[in-house]
Design a protein around this motif. Sequence first.
Motif, PDB file in Angstrom:
ATOM      1  N   VAL A 233      -1.774  -0.672 -12.190  1.00  0.00           N
ATOM      2  CA  VAL A 233      -1.066  -1.327 -11.080  1.00  0.00           C
ATOM      3  C   VAL A 233      -1.846  -1.273  -9.764  1.00  0.00           C
ATOM      4  CG1 VAL A 233       1.201  -0.941 -12.109  1.00  0.00           C
ATOM      5  CG2 VAL A 233       0.252   0.780 -10.551  1.00  0.00           C
ATOM      6  N   LEU A 234      -3.005  -0.608  -9.749  1.00  0.00           N
ATOM      7  CA  LEU A 234      -3.772  -0.485  -8.510  1.00  0.00           C
ATOM      8  C   LEU A 234      -4.968  -1.424  -8.499  1.00  0.00           C
ATOM      9  CD1 LEU A 234      -3.911   3.381  -7.922  1.00  0.00           C
ATOM     10  CD2 LEU A 234      -2.218   1.736  -7.112  1.00  0.00           C
ATOM     11  N   ARG A 235      -5.313  -1.884  -7.305  1.00  0.00           N
ATOM     12  CA  ARG A 235      -6.501  -2.708  -7.124  1.00  0.00           C
ATOM     13  C   ARG A 235      -7.764  -1.861  -7.188  1.00  0.00           C
ATOM     14  NH1 ARG A 235      -6.799  -6.526  -2.030  1.00  0.00           N
ATOM     15  NH2 ARG A 235      -8.878  -6.737  -2.961  1.00  0.00           N
ATOM     16  N   ASP A 236      -8.803  -2.437  -7.727  1.00  0.00           N
ATOM     17  CA  ASP A 236     -10.129  -1.837  -7.710  1.00  0.00           C
ATOM     18  C   ASP A 236     -10.720  -2.091  -6.325  1.00  0.00           C
ATOM     19  OD1 ASP A 236     -12.766  -1.097  -7.949  1.00  0.00           O
ATOM     20  OD2 ASP A 236     -13.180  -2.310  -9.725  1.00  0.00           O
TER      21      ASP A 236
ATOM     22  N   ALA B 256       0.850  -1.192   0.000  1.00  0.00           N
ATOM     23  CA  ALA B 256       0.000   0.000   0.000  1.00  0.00           C
ATOM     24  C   ALA B 256       0.883   1.238   0.000  1.00  0.00           C
ATOM     25  CB  ALA B 256      -0.920   0.008   1.215  1.00  0.00           C
ATOM     26  N   MET B 257       0.284   2.360  -0.418  1.00  0.00           N
ATOM     27  CA  MET B 257       1.033   3.606  -0.526  1.00  0.00           C
ATOM     28  C   MET B 257       0.122   4.778  -0.203  1.00  0.00           C
ATOM     29  SD  MET B 257       3.771   5.411  -1.601  1.00  0.00           S
ATOM     30  CE  MET B 257       4.113   7.084  -2.219  1.00  0.00           C
TER      31      MET B 257
ATOM     32  N   PHE C 269      -1.832  -2.052  -4.143  1.00  0.00           N
ATOM     33  CA  PHE C 269      -1.274  -2.476  -5.421  1.00  0.00           C
ATOM     34  C   PHE C 269      -1.690  -3.905  -5.756  1.00  0.00           C
ATOM     35  CE2 PHE C 269       1.164   1.158  -4.259  1.00  0.00           C
ATOM     36  CZ  PHE C 269       1.405   1.781  -5.466  1.00  0.00           C
ATOM     37  N   GLU C 270      -1.908  -4.126  -7.046  1.00  0.00           N
ATOM     38  CA  GLU C 270      -2.316  -5.449  -7.526  1.00  0.00           C
ATOM     39  C   GLU C 270      -1.310  -6.511  -7.081  1.00  0.00           C
ATOM     40  OE1 GLU C 270      -4.777  -6.821  -8.645  1.00  0.00           O
ATOM     41  OE2 GLU C 270      -6.016  -5.452  -9.817  1.00  0.00           O
ATOM     42  N   THR C 271      -1.837  -7.651  -6.645  1.00  0.00           N
ATOM     43  CA  THR C 271      -0.997  -8.770  -6.233  1.00  0.00           C
ATOM     44  C   THR C 271      -1.784 -10.067  -6.371  1.00  0.00           C
ATOM     45  OG1 THR C 271       0.264  -9.754  -4.402  1.00  0.00           O
ATOM     46  CG2 THR C 271      -1.698  -8.473  -3.813  1.00  0.00           C
ATOM     47  N   THR C 272      -1.070 -11.142  -6.620  1.00  0.00           N
ATOM     48  CA  THR C 272      -1.708 -12.461  -6.678  1.00  0.00           C
ATOM     49  C   THR C 272      -1.511 -13.222  -5.377  1.00  0.00           C
ATOM     50  OG1 THR C 272       0.302 -13.396  -7.678  1.00  0.00           O
ATOM     51  CG2 THR C 272      -1.425 -12.633  -9.184  1.00  0.00           C
ATOM     52  N   ASP C 273      -0.783 -12.622  -4.436  1.00  0.00           N
ATOM     53  CA  ASP C 273      -0.522 -13.255  -3.139  1.00  0.00           C
ATOM     54  C   ASP C 273      -1.788 -13.171  -2.289  1.00  0.00           C
ATOM     55  OD1 ASP C 273       0.185 -13.906  -0.543  1.00  0.00           O
ATOM     56  OD2 ASP C 273       2.113 -12.888  -0.616  1.00  0.00           O
ATOM     57  N   PRO C 274      -2.436 -14.298  -1.979  1.00  0.00           N
ATOM     58  CA  PRO C 274      -3.699 -14.259  -1.227  1.00  0.00           C
ATOM     59  C   PRO C 274      -3.542 -13.662   0.165  1.00  0.00           C
ATOM     60  CG  PRO C 274      -2.882 -16.518  -1.390  1.00  0.00           C
ATOM     61  CD  PRO C 274      -2.034 -15.690  -2.299  1.00  0.00           C
ATOM     62  N   ASN C 275      -2.394 -13.897   0.815  1.00  0.00           N
ATOM     63  CA  ASN C 275      -2.171 -13.343   2.148  1.00  0.00           C
ATOM     64  C   ASN C 275      -2.053 -11.819   2.097  1.00  0.00           C
ATOM     65  OD1 ASN C 275      -2.155 -15.706   3.822  1.00  0.00           O
ATOM     66  ND2 ASN C 275      -0.191 -16.250   2.925  1.00  0.00           N
ATOM     67  N   LEU C 276      -1.367 -11.315   1.077  1.00  0.00           N
ATOM     68  CA  LEU C 276      -1.230  -9.869   0.948  1.00  0.00           C
ATOM     69  C   LEU C 276      -2.564  -9.236   0.599  1.00  0.00           C
ATOM     70  CD1 LEU C 276       0.339  -7.283   0.923  1.00  0.00           C
ATOM     71  CD2 LEU C 276       1.158  -7.809  -1.384  1.00  0.00           C
ATOM     72  N   ARG C 277      -3.342  -9.882  -0.279  1.00  0.00           N
ATOM     73  CA  ARG C 277      -4.665  -9.347  -0.609  1.00  0.00           C
ATOM     74  C   ARG C 277      -5.554  -9.286   0.636  1.00  0.00           C
ATOM     75  NH1 ARG C 277      -6.019  -8.804  -6.009  1.00  0.00           N
ATOM     76  NH2 ARG C 277      -8.259  -8.933  -5.544  1.00  0.00           N
TER      77      ARG C 277
ATOM     78  N   ALA D  46      -3.172   8.636  -7.283  1.00  0.00           N
ATOM     79  CA  ALA D  46      -3.873   7.363  -7.470  1.00  0.00           C
ATOM     80  C   ALA D  46      -4.448   7.236  -8.875  1.00  0.00           C
ATOM     81  CB  ALA D  46      -4.985   7.205  -6.431  1.00  0.00           C
ATOM     82  N   SER D  47      -5.058   8.301  -9.386  1.00  0.00           N
ATOM     83  CA  SER D  47      -5.633   8.216 -10.727  1.00  0.00           C
ATOM     84  C   SER D  47      -4.548   8.015 -11.773  1.00  0.00           C
ATOM     85  CB  SER D  47      -6.466   9.465 -11.038  1.00  0.00           C
ATOM     86  OG  SER D  47      -5.700  10.645 -10.935  1.00  0.00           O
ATOM     87  N   THR D  48      -3.359   8.569 -11.522  1.00  0.00           N
ATOM     88  CA  THR D  48      -2.238   8.387 -12.449  1.00  0.00           C
ATOM     89  C   THR D  48      -1.775   6.938 -12.460  1.00  0.00           C
ATOM     90  OG1 THR D  48      -1.487  10.672 -12.145  1.00  0.00           O
ATOM     91  CG2 THR D  48       0.118   9.096 -13.002  1.00  0.00           C
ATOM     92  N   TRP D  49      -1.630   6.351 -11.272  1.00  0.00           N
ATOM     93  CA  TRP D  49      -1.180   4.959 -11.199  1.00  0.00           C
ATOM     94  C   TRP D  49      -2.276   4.001 -11.676  1.00  0.00           C
ATOM     95  CZ3 TRP D  49       3.591   4.030 -11.410  1.00  0.00           C
ATOM     96  CH2 TRP D  49       4.525   4.827 -10.766  1.00  0.00           C
ATOM     97  N   ALA D  50      -3.530   4.395 -11.495  1.00  0.00           N
ATOM     98  CA  ALA D  50      -4.631   3.548 -11.977  1.00  0.00           C
ATOM     99  C   ALA D  50      -4.555   3.379 -13.490  1.00  0.00           C
ATOM    100  CB  ALA D  50      -5.972   4.150 -11.570  1.00  0.00           C
TER     101      ALA D  50
END
Length: 417
Positions: free
Chosen positions: A101-104, A85-86, A305-313, A93-97
């Motif tokens: 790279v950002l989660r919805d 997170a940041m 930030f987008e991640t596939t790690d279930p623990n981080l999500r 945020a809108s720029t990185w979106a």
Amino acid sequence: MRSRTLLLAAAICGMMSATAQAEEKSIEVIHHWVSDSEVAAVNTIKQELEKRGVIWKDAAIGGANGVNAEQSLRARIVAGNPPGAMQMLGYDASTWAKEGVLRDLTDLETANGGADLIPPDYKRLAAPEGKWVEVPINLHRSNWIWANKKAFDAAGIGIPKTWDELIASGEKLRKAGIIPLAASDEAWQVAKIFDSLIIDLNGPEFYTRVALKVDDKAIRSPEMVKVFEKLRQVRGLVDDNFVGRDWAVASEMVASGKAGMQIMGDWAKGEFLAKNLKPGVDFLCFPTPTSTPNFLWAMDSFSMFETTDPNLRAAQDELVKVILDPEVQIKFNLIKGSIPPRLGVDMSKFDDCAKQAAADLKTAIDNKSFLGTLSGGYAAEPQFAAIFKEVAGKFFVSDMSAQDAVTLLADEIDNAR
């Protein structure tokens, strides 16, 4: 014996596995809060998050009003190693979106009240394409004046009702042996004064034309010349040792009585509260003077930030819930000096400055004068906001004429279109 050994080994492995999973349920967070009051406020989030079984891995990068942290984030993303997170400001945020790279966070925002209980103008930046990509922890008012009450009493002055009265009050402070205004040559600090002058002298509609629509005719107008002329008068209230002064140092000057006033967002109040000073007793708080009440806002928010790690999500999900928790927002903002971004949160524990901010917020929303602060990056797009700050900063430390400043501002913006 062999059976017992196997059971013991299995138990040890299970313990190691459980420990590893516990360690994995953590989230690294980049932010730029490093002053005493800021650190104390952040700890309220960390403590609540840890109660919910998630470790906050702190990555505080101070300096340059968040620019250093943003540069670090960019390097991390380029390297393929973003944090969990940041802390986000303005258009970040809108720029990185747009980079994907950002989660919805729409479902989480909706489930936890963020989508419906946040002031409407914020959605312009938080959900640029209808999808929420950040979650707010506080609401700052940018156009505050902080004053040392003893200094005001010694100079025989009260709360100024106009900018001319403010400047006259500054001269009385100087005659009393007190630095009238604690400020800096840092462009973003100068721009806080500049923002306030634009809206206070000319009203919300003019501010919208200049700061949000970046309208050339408004920028080149006589009204903007008057803004720079008044900024020159304000510059006359600042001492000679202002170069490179940190905003928190300026707050300390007011807290100690060395200076009479500071024009700064309400994060400055956190510095006074950290010294156990009391509003109305030791220091005064009042909006920059105007005949058209307004509220220039900034919000500190977090994106995941987008991640596939279930623990981080899972850790990210929990952090969103913590940030939107009304009780966490109360605890955080009581220390930080700001107010909760959620509308309708109980303000009974807050001081009079915060209660005034909450009341002014409601009035400003009703009057359409709740507007993003230009200097904080919540109004014009970044390429234009940077020019406003740069020109205001140059003007503040030079003998440039007001008309030349307006021409330079308009021409530089034209070049950036």
